[in-house]
Design a protein around this motif. Structure first.
Motif, short mmCIF file in Angstrom:
data_model
loop_
_atom_site.label_atom_id
_atom_site.label_comp_id
_atom_site.label_asym_id
_atom_site.label_seq_id
_atom_site.Cartn_x
_atom_site.Cartn_y
_atom_site.Cartn_z
N VAL A 241 4.58 -1.28 -7.17
CA VAL A 241 3.44 -0.85 -6.35
C VAL A 241 3.11 0.60 -6.65
O VAL A 241 3.96 1.37 -7.11
N THR A 242 1.87 0.96 -6.38
CA THR A 242 1.44 2.35 -6.56
C THR A 242 1.97 3.19 -5.41
O THR A 242 2.44 2.67 -4.39
N ALA A 243 1.83 4.49 -5.56
CA ALA A 243 2.27 5.40 -4.49
C ALA A 243 1.46 5.14 -3.21
O ALA A 243 2.02 5.19 -2.10
N ASP A 244 0.18 4.88 -3.36
CA ASP A 244 -0.66 4.60 -2.18
C ASP A 244 -0.23 3.29 -1.52
O ASP A 244 -0.17 3.19 -0.28
N GLU A 245 0.06 2.26 -2.33
CA GLU A 245 0.50 0.98 -1.77
C GLU A 245 1.85 1.13 -1.09
O GLU A 245 2.09 0.52 -0.03
N ALA A 246 2.73 1.94 -1.68
CA ALA A 246 4.04 2.17 -1.07
C ALA A 246 3.87 2.82 0.30
O ALA A 246 4.54 2.45 1.27
N ARG A 247 2.98 3.80 0.39
CA ARG A 247 2.74 4.47 1.67
C ARG A 247 2.19 3.49 2.69
O ARG A 247 2.61 3.48 3.86
N ASP A 248 1.26 2.64 2.26
CA ASP A 248 0.68 1.66 3.18
C ASP A 248 1.74 0.70 3.70
O ASP A 248 1.78 0.38 4.90
N LEU A 249 2.61 0.23 2.81
CA LEU A 249 3.65 -0.70 3.24
C LEU A 249 4.59 -0.05 4.23
O LEU A 249 5.01 -0.67 5.22
N ARG A 250 4.93 1.20 3.98
CA ARG A 250 5.84 1.91 4.90
C ARG A 250 5.20 2.13 6.26
O ARG A 250 5.90 2.24 7.27
N HIS A 251 3.87 2.15 6.29
CA HIS A 251 3.15 2.35 7.55
C HIS A 251 2.77 1.02 8.20
O HIS A 251 2.03 1.01 9.19
N GLY A 252 3.27 -0.08 7.63
CA GLY A 252 3.02 -1.38 8.24
C GLY A 252 1.71 -2.03 7.86
O GLY A 252 1.32 -3.04 8.45
N LYS A 253 1.00 -1.47 6.89
CA LYS A 253 -0.28 -2.03 6.47
C LYS A 253 -0.08 -3.14 5.45
O LYS A 253 0.89 -3.15 4.70
N THR A 256 -4.07 -6.06 0.89
CA THR A 256 -5.08 -7.12 0.95
C THR A 256 -5.30 -7.77 -0.41
O THR A 256 -5.50 -7.08 -1.42
N GLY A 257 -5.23 -9.11 -0.41
CA GLY A 257 -5.49 -9.88 -1.63
C GLY A 257 -4.43 -9.76 -2.70
O GLY A 257 -4.64 -10.18 -3.84
N ALA A 258 -3.26 -9.23 -2.35
CA ALA A 258 -2.21 -8.99 -3.36
C ALA A 258 -1.20 -10.13 -3.44
O ALA A 258 -0.25 -10.06 -4.22
N GLY A 259 -1.40 -11.20 -2.65
CA GLY A 259 -0.42 -12.28 -2.61
C GLY A 259 -0.16 -12.90 -3.97
O GLY A 259 0.97 -13.29 -4.28
N GLU A 260 -1.20 -12.98 -4.79
CA GLU A 260 -1.04 -13.63 -6.10
C GLU A 260 -0.22 -12.79 -7.08
O GLU A 260 0.11 -13.27 -8.17
N ARG A 261 0.13 -11.57 -6.70
CA ARG A 261 0.92 -10.72 -7.60
C ARG A 261 2.40 -11.07 -7.60
O ARG A 261 3.16 -10.55 -8.43
N ILE A 262 2.84 -11.92 -6.68
CA ILE A 262 4.24 -12.35 -6.69
C ILE A 262 4.28 -13.86 -6.83
O ILE A 262 3.45 -14.57 -6.26
N PRO A 263 5.23 -14.39 -7.61
CA PRO A 263 5.27 -15.84 -7.84
C PRO A 263 5.83 -16.63 -6.66
O PRO A 263 5.46 -17.79 -6.46
N PRO A 272 6.55 3.94 -7.89
CA PRO A 272 6.57 4.51 -9.25
C PRO A 272 7.81 5.33 -9.57
O PRO A 272 8.12 5.53 -10.75
N ASP A 273 8.52 5.80 -8.55
CA ASP A 273 9.75 6.56 -8.79
C ASP A 273 10.97 5.65 -8.94
O ASP A 273 12.08 6.14 -9.12
N GLY A 274 10.76 4.34 -8.82
CA GLY A 274 11.89 3.41 -8.93
C GLY A 274 12.64 3.23 -7.64
O GLY A 274 13.75 2.69 -7.63
N THR A 275 12.05 3.68 -6.53
CA THR A 275 12.68 3.56 -5.22
C THR A 275 12.24 2.26 -4.55
O THR A 275 11.06 1.89 -4.61
N LEU A 276 13.20 1.58 -3.93
CA LEU A 276 12.87 0.36 -3.21
C LEU A 276 12.15 0.72 -1.92
O LEU A 276 12.70 1.38 -1.04
N LYS A 288 2.67 -8.43 3.07
CA LYS A 288 3.04 -7.58 4.20
C LYS A 288 4.53 -7.28 4.11
O LYS A 288 5.32 -8.10 3.64
N SER A 289 4.93 -6.11 4.57
CA SER A 289 6.34 -5.74 4.54
C SER A 289 7.14 -6.58 5.54
O SER A 289 6.79 -6.66 6.71
N ALA A 290 8.18 -7.23 5.03
CA ALA A 290 9.09 -7.98 5.89
C ALA A 290 10.29 -7.14 6.25
O ALA A 290 10.97 -7.40 7.26
#
Length: 299
Positions: A241-253, A256-263, A272-276, A288-290
């Motif tokens: 994920v991008t830095a912006d996407e990582a921030r959104d996930l950490r904030h509970g957002k 949108t439309g990213a479901g197809e990116r995982i099998p 991008p820093d390799g951090t989970l 969504k973040s589980a």
């Protein structure tokens, strides 16, 4: 230090003993394990350190591989060598063909009654505590999957005093989480009419983790702790994920439309820093973040 530590547990120690040793060696109290091994058993124990203890819930249910020795001709009250002998039957007449024929019904999807001396809770108490207190323990059968139950070697031995013959089987078992190898030994012996119990057990694999990469109990302080990102990616698959996407996930957002990116249904989100960042799951067409990792493990 947050991460996953693979340990090759020696015989004679409980899983809690190993956790206690790891806490002292690594200087942290926050350590847990994914799947108990009996004191008699050896092999792979997966420890979660600090924030990575959250990942243990995704590891404990993974399939496992065991190497074991089953003795036919002797039954014990614990279904293993730590118990008291309850019956002996001469197994001299057993043939390899009979043994393999009896193993066949114990493979695939089967219904298994766990060993009475197990860690399963009955009315809030461990079954082994109830059994040791002399109380009657009745455990319900459960569905498990044994995808491999192969005999690697077969040996016979005749007692010098009793004159009775036992048969030892070295076996390898691939199975689902929750399968009791002691119960397989018991049920195999019962189906053959001679009784059986486990004399040795070694866990060699849990999911993608192999005992070949595990540290010894004496080398915990210098052992390699695998990063949460690498571990979660190996178990669930990786989503970069991008830095912006990582921030959104950490904030509970949602993404949108990213479901197809995982099998699959879930994946490990890595920034991008390799951090989970955490574990994401599909919600319709979104992600969504589980589970988020603690903030101290985020950049």
């Amino acid at each position: 230090m947050s991460g996953i530590l693979l340990v090759d547990k020696p015989g004679g120690m409980t899983s809690h003993d190993v956790v206690a040793r790891a806490r002292r060696a690594l200087g942290t109290r926050k350590i847990g394990h994914a799947g108990t091994l009996d004191p008699m058993a050896t092999g792979l124990l997966v420890l979660g350190v600090d924030g990575a203890t959250r990942l243990l819930t995704f590891i404990v249910g993974l399939d496992k591989t065991y190497e074991a020795t089953i003795r036919l001709g002797v039954s014990t009250d614990s279904d293993d060598a730590d118990g008291q002998v309850t019956a002996t039957t001469d197994a001299a007449h057993m043939t390899s063909e009979q043994i393999r024929a009896a193993i066949a019904p114990l493979t695939g999807r089967i219904s298994q009654v766990p060993s009475t001396v197990s860690a399963i809770k009955v009315g809030g108490r461990r079954a082994y505590d109830l059994a040791r207190a002399g109380e009657e323990v009745e455990l319900k059968a459960r569905e498990v999957t044994v995808s491999r139950f192969d005999v690697l070697a077969e040996r016979t031995s005749t007692g010098s005093v009793t004159g009775m013959t036992t048969v030892d089987l070295d076996v390898v078992v691939d199975c689902s989480s929750g399968t009791y190898i002691r119960a397989l030994a018991r049920d195999l012996g019962a189906s053959l009419g001679v009784g059986g119990h486990l004399t040795a057990l070694r866990r060699t694999r849990i999911g993608p983790f192999d005992v070949a990469g595990a540290a010894s109990i004496d080398d915990l302080a210098s052992a390699l702790v695998e990063s949460p990102a690498d571990v979660a990616s190996a178990v669930l698959g990786r989503l970069d994920v991008t830095a912006d996407e990582a921030r959104d996930l950490r904030h509970g957002k949602r993404l949108t439309g990213a479901g197809e990116r995982i099998p699959g249904k879930t994946a490990a989100a890595v920034d991008p820093d390799g951090t989970l960042v955490g574990i994401v799951e599909r919600r319709g067409a979104d992600l969504k973040s589980a589970m988020n990792m603690p903030e101290e493990h985020a950049p």
